[in-house]
Scaffold this motif. Structure first.
Motif, PDB file in Angstrom:
ATOM      1  N   ASP A   5      -2.325  -2.233 -10.737  1.00 40.45           N
ATOM      2  CA  ASP A   5      -3.300  -1.807 -11.862  1.00 40.45           C
ATOM      3  C   ASP A   5      -3.080  -2.613 -12.868  1.00 40.45           C
ATOM      4  N   ALA A   6      -1.756  -2.842 -13.460  1.00 36.21           N
ATOM      5  CA  ALA A   6      -1.199  -3.633 -14.451  1.00 36.21           C
ATOM      6  C   ALA A   6      -1.888  -5.257 -14.405  1.00 36.21           C
ATOM      7  N   VAL A   7      -1.886  -5.760 -13.033  1.00 43.70           N
ATOM      8  CA  VAL A   7      -2.416  -6.819 -12.892  1.00 43.70           C
ATOM      9  C   VAL A   7      -3.717  -6.985 -12.930  1.00 43.70           C
ATOM     10  N   ARG A   8      -4.463  -6.353 -12.276  1.00 44.08           N
ATOM     11  CA  ARG A   8      -6.064  -6.169 -12.393  1.00 44.08           C
ATOM     12  C   ARG A   8      -6.667  -5.840 -13.614  1.00 44.08           C
ATOM     13  N   ALA A   9      -5.644  -5.188 -14.649  1.00 40.35           N
ATOM     14  CA  ALA A   9      -6.343  -4.950 -15.809  1.00 40.35           C
ATOM     15  C   ALA A   9      -6.039  -6.093 -16.843  1.00 40.35           C
ATOM     16  N   ARG A  10      -4.890  -6.860 -16.469  1.00 36.75           N
ATOM     17  CA  ARG A  10      -4.637  -8.134 -17.387  1.00 36.75           C
ATOM     18  C   ARG A  10      -5.787  -9.043 -17.935  1.00 36.75           C
ATOM     19  N   GLN A  11      -5.798  -9.301 -19.003  1.00 43.78           N
ATOM     20  CA  GLN A  11      -6.958 -10.189 -19.545  1.00 43.78           C
ATOM     21  C   GLN A  11      -6.301 -10.904 -20.775  1.00 43.78           C
ATOM     22  N   PRO A 161     -11.187  -7.967 -24.336  1.00 46.99           N
ATOM     23  CA  PRO A 161     -10.413  -9.270 -24.217  1.00 46.99           C
ATOM     24  C   PRO A 161     -11.498  -9.998 -23.511  1.00 46.99           C
ATOM     25  N   GLY A 162     -11.140 -11.472 -23.374  1.00 46.08           N
ATOM     26  CA  GLY A 162     -11.943 -12.619 -22.759  1.00 46.08           C
ATOM     27  C   GLY A 162     -12.272 -12.300 -21.483  1.00 46.08           C
ATOM     28  N   ARG A 163     -13.322 -12.585 -20.888  1.00 46.27           N
ATOM     29  CA  ARG A 163     -13.878 -12.255 -19.845  1.00 46.27           C
ATOM     30  C   ARG A 163     -13.062 -13.052 -18.669  1.00 46.27           C
ATOM     31  N   ARG A 164     -13.035 -12.528 -17.692  1.00 46.74           N
ATOM     32  CA  ARG A 164     -12.383 -12.938 -16.321  1.00 46.74           C
ATOM     33  C   ARG A 164     -12.897 -12.654 -15.051  1.00 46.74           C
ATOM     34  N   LYS A 165     -13.486 -13.777 -14.306  1.00 46.07           N
ATOM     35  CA  LYS A 165     -14.360 -13.466 -13.294  1.00 46.07           C
ATOM     36  C   LYS A 165     -13.324 -13.169 -12.136  1.00 46.07           C
TER      37      LYS A 165
END
Length: 194
Positions: A5-11, A161-165
Motif C-alpha cells: 500500500d505504501a509503495v502504491r501510494a507514493r507520489q 501530489p504530482g501525477r504518476r501514470k
C-alpha cells in the motif's frame, strides 16, 4: 498500511510546507532505510542533512556550477534537503555500479518511509550534481558521487501530489530468451529423426 500500500501510494511532492522531520525522527528513518540489500555490507553511501542556511550555500554552489550570478532558489523549496552520496568502497566482489545501486536503494527506501510518516518528498537530480562547485559545497570526497537530493516537507492540505501514470507490468516483465544453443541442438535432433 502494508508495504504494498505504501509503495502504491507514493507520489512526488513538488510543493511542500515548512514542516519537516526532526533530526531524531530522520535518524530513526535512516536507520530503517539502511537495511536495503547491500552485498558484503559495505554501506557505500552517506546522507547529508541540509537545513536553514545550508540550503542557501547549496543555492550559491548551484549558481556557480551553472554560471549564474544570483543564487539558485531551488534548494529553498523545501525545509529539509537530504543529499544522497554514493561513497564507494574498495571491493573485489562488489563493483562500483552495485554500490551506487545500494545508495540509490537507501534513498528510495527513505523516501517511502518519509512519505509514510506524512511528509512530501521529491528526489531532485540534475547535471550540477556532478559539478565541482556543488561537490565541494557538500564535502564530497574523491571516491564519492552526489546522486541528488530528497526535498522533504509537509504535505499541503488540499493539494495533490504530482501525477504518476500506472505501470504496465506486463510490458516490463519478460522471460529469459530461449537459448540459441538449445534451439540448434533441437533443430539437429529434428533433422536426424526425419
Amino acid at each position: 498500511m502494508s508495504a504494498l500500500d505504501a509503495v502504491r501510494a507514493r507520489q512526488s511532492w513538488s510543493k511542500v510546507t515548512d514542516q519537516a522531520p526532526s533530526r531524531d525522527e530522520l535518524l530513526r528513518l535512516v536507520s530503517a532505510a539502511g537495511r536495503v540489500a547491500d552485498h558484503s555490507s559495505l554501506r557505500p553511501w552517506r546522507l547529508i542533512e541540509l537545513r536553514g542556511a545550508d540550503r542557501e550555500t547549496l543555492g550559491a554552489a548551484i549558481s556557480k556550477a551553472e554560471g549564474d550570478r544570483s543564487p539558485s532558489s531551488k534548494p529553498l523549496r523545501a525545509p529539509l534537503l537530504i543529499a544522497v552520496v554514493a561513497s564507494y568502497r574498495k571491493s573485489e566482489k562488489v563493483p562500483r555500479w552495485e554500490q551506487e545501486a545500494v545508495a540509490s536503494g537507501v534513498a528510495h527506501m527513505l523516501s517511502l518511509l518519509l512519505d509514510e510518516a506524512g511528509y512530501g518528498v521529491l528526489w531532485r537530480t540534475g547535471h550540477y550534481t556532478r559539478s565541482k562547485a556543488v561537490a565541494k559545497a557538500h564535502g564530497v570526497g574523491k571516491n564519492e558521487e552526489l546522486l541528488g537530493w530528497l526535498y522533504v516537507g509537509g504535505k499541503p492540505e488540499g493539494k495533490k501530489p504530482g501525477r504518476r501514470k500506472p505501470v504496465d507490468a506486463r510490458a516490463l516483465v519478460t522471460r529469459m530468451p530461449k537459448s540459441t544453443k538449445k534451439e540448434k541442438s533441437t533443430k539437429k535432433e529434428k533433422s536426424a529423426t526425419k
